[in-house]
Design a protein around this motif. Structure first.
Motif, mmCIF file in Angstrom:
data_model
loop_
_atom_site.group_PDB
_atom_site.id
_atom_site.type_symbol
_atom_site.label_atom_id
_atom_site.label_comp_id
_atom_site.label_asym_id
_atom_site.label_seq_id
_atom_site.Cartn_x
_atom_site.Cartn_y
_atom_site.Cartn_z
ATOM 1 N N LEU A 102 19.525 -11.352 -13.886
ATOM 2 C CA LEU A 102 19.529 -9.894 -14.016
ATOM 3 C C LEU A 102 18.761 -9.517 -15.281
ATOM 4 C CD1 LEU A 102 20.891 -7.222 -12.858
ATOM 5 C CD2 LEU A 102 22.489 -7.487 -14.762
ATOM 6 N N VAL A 103 17.812 -8.617 -15.131
ATOM 7 C CA VAL A 103 17.013 -8.176 -16.281
ATOM 8 C C VAL A 103 17.345 -6.706 -16.535
ATOM 9 C CG1 VAL A 103 14.698 -8.189 -17.302
ATOM 10 C CG2 VAL A 103 15.208 -9.726 -15.404
ATOM 11 N N PRO A 104 18.442 -6.442 -17.233
ATOM 12 C CA PRO A 104 18.905 -5.055 -17.340
ATOM 13 C C PRO A 104 18.216 -4.266 -18.435
ATOM 14 C CG PRO A 104 20.456 -6.496 -18.469
ATOM 15 C CD PRO A 104 19.385 -7.390 -17.892
ATOM 16 N N GLY A 105 17.533 -4.930 -19.360
ATOM 17 C CA GLY A 105 17.039 -4.272 -20.558
ATOM 18 C C GLY A 105 15.738 -3.510 -20.370
ATOM 19 N N HIS A 106 14.925 -3.952 -19.425
ATOM 20 C CA HIS A 106 13.623 -3.320 -19.239
ATOM 21 C C HIS A 106 13.175 -3.507 -17.797
ATOM 22 C CE1 HIS A 106 13.244 -7.449 -20.953
ATOM 23 N NE2 HIS A 106 12.440 -7.638 -19.922
ATOM 24 N N THR A 107 12.221 -2.671 -17.388
ATOM 25 C CA THR A 107 11.623 -2.855 -16.064
ATOM 26 C C THR A 107 10.139 -3.136 -16.272
ATOM 27 O OG1 THR A 107 10.917 -0.559 -15.763
ATOM 28 C CG2 THR A 107 13.191 -1.100 -15.128
ATOM 29 N N PHE A 210 25.473 -13.651 -12.389
ATOM 30 C CA PHE A 210 24.153 -13.411 -12.974
ATOM 31 C C PHE A 210 24.006 -14.097 -14.313
ATOM 32 C CE2 PHE A 210 25.269 -9.831 -10.346
ATOM 33 C CZ PHE A 210 24.139 -9.697 -9.559
ATOM 34 N N ARG A 211 22.795 -14.555 -14.542
ATOM 35 C CA ARG A 211 22.373 -14.894 -15.895
ATOM 36 C C ARG A 211 21.717 -13.604 -16.392
ATOM 37 N NH1 ARG A 211 17.115 -14.497 -18.427
ATOM 38 N NH2 ARG A 211 16.926 -16.114 -19.991
ATOM 39 N N VAL A 212 22.151 -13.126 -17.546
ATOM 40 C CA VAL A 212 21.691 -11.822 -18.014
ATOM 41 C C VAL A 212 20.636 -11.982 -19.108
ATOM 42 C CG1 VAL A 212 22.350 -9.633 -19.035
ATOM 43 C CG2 VAL A 212 23.890 -10.756 -17.418
ATOM 44 N N ASP A 213 19.453 -11.510 -18.791
ATOM 45 C CA ASP A 213 18.316 -11.585 -19.701
ATOM 46 C C ASP A 213 18.578 -10.737 -20.960
ATOM 47 O OD1 ASP A 213 15.352 -12.393 -19.817
ATOM 48 O OD2 ASP A 213 15.248 -10.236 -20.221
ATOM 49 N N MET A 214 18.303 -11.304 -22.124
ATOM 50 C CA MET A 214 18.393 -10.571 -23.402
ATOM 51 C C MET A 214 19.625 -9.666 -23.461
ATOM 52 S SD MET A 214 14.304 -9.707 -23.841
ATOM 53 C CE MET A 214 14.449 -8.758 -25.369
ATOM 54 N N ALA A 215 20.766 -10.262 -23.179
ATOM 55 C CA ALA A 215 21.999 -9.475 -23.042
ATOM 56 C C ALA A 215 22.345 -8.680 -24.303
ATOM 57 C CB ALA A 215 23.154 -10.409 -22.693
ATOM 58 N N ASN A 332 14.837 -24.974 -20.450
ATOM 59 C CA ASN A 332 14.691 -23.830 -19.561
ATOM 60 C C ASN A 332 13.218 -23.454 -19.499
ATOM 61 O OD1 ASN A 332 14.071 -22.018 -21.697
ATOM 62 N ND2 ASN A 332 16.218 -21.519 -22.008
ATOM 63 N N HIS A 333 12.918 -22.349 -18.852
ATOM 64 C CA HIS A 333 11.530 -21.952 -18.620
ATOM 65 C C HIS A 333 10.862 -21.381 -19.870
ATOM 66 C CE1 HIS A 333 14.129 -18.566 -18.365
ATOM 67 N NE2 HIS A 333 13.085 -17.751 -18.453
ATOM 68 N N ASP A 334 11.600 -21.284 -20.983
ATOM 69 C CA ASP A 334 11.047 -20.702 -22.209
ATOM 70 C C ASP A 334 10.757 -21.736 -23.300
ATOM 71 O OD1 ASP A 334 11.147 -18.074 -21.248
ATOM 72 O OD2 ASP A 334 13.201 -17.784 -21.942
ATOM 73 N N ALA A 389 5.864 -25.890 -19.138
ATOM 74 C CA ALA A 389 7.211 -26.306 -18.726
ATOM 75 C C ALA A 389 7.578 -25.701 -17.369
ATOM 76 C CB ALA A 389 8.231 -25.877 -19.778
ATOM 77 N N ARG A 390 6.574 -25.100 -16.700
ATOM 78 C CA ARG A 390 6.862 -24.372 -15.455
ATOM 79 C C ARG A 390 6.074 -24.914 -14.272
ATOM 80 N NH1 ARG A 390 6.768 -18.090 -17.790
ATOM 81 N NH2 ARG A 390 8.613 -18.310 -19.110
ATOM 82 N N THR A 391 5.562 -26.133 -14.368
ATOM 83 C CA THR A 391 4.681 -26.668 -13.322
ATOM 84 C C THR A 391 5.491 -27.142 -12.108
ATOM 85 O OG1 THR A 391 4.682 -28.841 -14.369
ATOM 86 C CG2 THR A 391 2.906 -27.330 -15.003
HETATM 87 C C1 NOJ Z 1 13.938 -14.025 -21.707
HETATM 88 C C2 NOJ Z 1 13.379 -14.762 -20.521
HETATM 89 O O1 NOJ Z 1 14.006 -16.013 -20.398
HETATM 90 C C3 NOJ Z 1 11.895 -14.857 -20.745
HETATM 91 O O2 NOJ Z 1 11.293 -15.738 -19.839
HETATM 92 C C4 NOJ Z 1 11.316 -13.468 -20.672
HETATM 93 O O3 NOJ Z 1 9.934 -13.516 -20.953
HETATM 94 C C5 NOJ Z 1 11.982 -12.535 -21.674
HETATM 95 N N1 NOJ Z 1 13.419 -12.683 -21.724
HETATM 96 C C6 NOJ Z 1 11.683 -11.080 -21.383
HETATM 97 O O4 NOJ Z 1 12.411 -10.642 -20.276
#
Ligand code: NOJ
Ligand code: CA
Length: 536
Positions: A102-107, A210-215, A332-334, A389-391
């Motif tokens: 879930l990415v609630p902080g921004h669209t 949900f895993r919450v993005d930038m909670a 993770n993917h980051d 890290a995303r291949t």
């Molecule tokens: C954290 C996510 O894990 C990352 O991949 C993303 O770029 C930023 N939040 C922005 O949503």
């Protein structure tokens, strides 16, 4: 359901799937939901009983889907809502839970709400994002995009320029900047309600959480995150009331804030404090945010310092263990892959650690076979250093590593073509492979209550710049001692062994590990790159 959430969480082992790179079922070069369904047997064979899937919603993919333009629809490149519903059903039939992102902080700037907010004429969505009151008024320290549209104002961004911040209000009023609307403003409340609806929509369809993005980021200028915590506590009440079997996982990296705020699980990741980075990824230099340097504890050069992790972890663990769980993910993917600077043996040790710590372990797809980080790949969808890290997942030794039947030029990202690249197919066949070691460690965790999420944790030997690391896990069901020496050199330690039955029964091990009881103490001698897990 207890205070710590649904029972299933106590024995959860998560597998994180980056959907575009997992398995392509229709030959268009990009992974999809049907591809995940086809690989459920594999996920089951790992012993993982829960999934986290990175965002799979409609998006222009400027940031790999963290720029959502329709929260209620699966992006066509991954399939349809019906496919996702089928994934929920088929995963559940195997006892596997499915959590979404879930990415609630921004669209995305392409979201219809944002497009409406860009109009010069006021409308329902004008205050759904954070805008200054004129293009000549800047963000007062917050990043803005200036002069984007007909609207006479600038919008605040949360991450990249095309990720405008949704408006949950400001905790502090600023008389000089009346555009900072209060938390209770009707538009901020409408955004909150809408996010609840998004969650309900997927939970009703069968999602398990949900895993919450930038909670931590929702409410702006919020000292101590007081208002942000209140907001999440409200969300948790909704879960407890309406979806007691579902969970909330935060990207916060500050468990003592996130867990009391209502999250069931918080990731300990690379943000701010160096605890997580110091375990596996200190050598990465700039392939990391923030850039790091030095030696990791799990590097075979034996120059790491376990206190960099332990001091932060113990404090956070102590403050949250009655309320929720900390997750120490394999990656993770980051961040760059776990395998950086390590061989297969070192990786087995890293998994021995991840699978014997309290809380909720997460395996990032491909780490279980030791997939490599592909340095210097051209950035894809806002990945930059993260792209390597995303291949694509490496299933076979064949074409495109069995990820896709597309032409290799059409793949989402290139597959690792370097000699000796790991693959599921070859590792299946060898009992000593990393894949099979990870399977055994996961199975050991599932059948050993003391190793579960709730088992107590007590370091027995964890000294600055010293190896090995020795700790105890404990539950009503028994005690387990874990000793790990990631250094290539032999190591020895003496620790207090009161109440332990030593040397105990070996549950898993690698290399030489010798425990000798000496009164109320014990001495342990370990070979280079070795570990042992003992019922004591
Ligand atoms: C954290 C996510 O894990 C990352 O991949 C993303 O770029 C930023 N939040 C922005 O949503
Ligand atoms: Ca596909």
């Amino acid at each position: 359901m207890g205070r710590k959430g649904p029972r299933w969480l106590r024995d959860a082992v998560f597998y994180q799937i980056y959907p575009q790179s997992f398995y392509d079922s229709n030959g268009d070069g990009i992974g999809d939901i049907e591809g995940i369904i086809r690989k459920l047997d594999y996920i089951e064979s790992l012993g993982a009983n829960a999934l986290w899937i990175n965002p799979c919603f409609v998006s222009p993919f400027g940031d790999a889907g963290y720029d959502v333009s329709d929260y209620y629809k699966v992006d066509p490149r991954y399939g349809t809502n019906a496919d996702l519903r089928r994934l929920f059903r088929e995963a559940h039939a195997k006892g596997i839970r499915v959590c979404l992102d879930l990415v609630p902080g921004h669209t995305s700037t392409e979201h219809p709400w944002f497009k409406a907010a860009c109009a010069a004429k006021r409308n329902k969505y004008s205050d759904w994002y954070v805008w200054t009151d004129s293009v000549w008024s800047w963000g007062g320290g917050m990043p803005t995009i200036n002069g984007y549209s007909q609207r006479d104002g600038n919008y605040i961004t949360n991450f990249f320029w095309f990720q405008p911040a949704l408006n949950y209000g400001f905790a502090k009023r600023d008389p000089r900047r009346p555009w900072k609307l209060p938390v209770g403003h009707p538009a901020a409340m409408a955004v909150r309600r809408e996010m609840r609806n998004v969650m309900r929509f997927w939970l009703d369809m069968g999602a398990d959480g949900f895993r919450v993005d930038m909670a931590f980021s929702l409410i702006k200028e919020d000292p101590g995150h007081r208002e942000t915590k209140k907001l999440w506590r409200g969300m948790r009440r909704m879960f407890d009331r309406e979806y007691p079997e579902a969970i909330l996982i935060s990207e916060w990296s500050h468990a003592s804030k996130a867990i009391p705020a209502g999250f069931h699980v918080d990731f300990m990741v690379q943000f701010g404090r160096s605890g997580y980075t110091s375990l596996f990824r200190k050598e990465l230099g700039r392939c990391q945010n923030p850039p790091a340097g030095g030696d990791s504890f799990f590097s075979p050069n034996g120059k790491g310092n376990i206190r960099e992790f332990m001091d932060i972890y113990l404090e956070e663990y102590r403050r949250t263990k009655r309320l929720g769980y900390i997750s120490i993910p394999s990656g993770n993917h980051d961040v760059a892959r776990l395998s950086v600077g390590k061989g297969m043996r070192d990786l087995e040790l890293a998994f021995a650690f991840v699978m014997t710590m309290p809380g909720t372990p997460f395996i990032y797809y491909g780490d279980e076979i030791g997939m490599r980080y592909m340095k210097n790949l051209p950035s894809k969808e806002g990945g930059y250093y993260r792209t390597g890290a995303r291949t694509p997942m490496q299933w076979t030794r064949g074409r495109n590593a069995g990820f896709s039947s597309a032409r290799s030029a059409d793949l989402y990202l290139p597959v690792d073509k370097r000699p000796g690249r790991p693959a599921v197919e070859s590792q299946e066949k060898s009992s000593g492979s990393l894949l099979n070691k990870v399977r055994s460690l996961v199975a050991l965790r599932h059948r050993t209550p003391a190793l579960g999420a709730d088992g107590d944790f007590l370091p027995l030997f964890a000294q600055a710049r010293k190896y090995p690391l020795v700790y105890l896990r404990k539950s009503a069901g028994g005690k387990v001692l874990v000793a790990i020496n990631p250094s290539a050199r032999p190591a020895a330690a003496t620790f207090s062994a009161k109440g332990l039955k030593l040397p105990g029964e070996t549950l898993a091990s690698k290399g030489k590990v010798l425990i000798r009881p000496k009164g109320s103490k014990a001495k342990i001698e370990m070979g280079g790159v070795s570990y042992g897990i003992f019922a004591v």
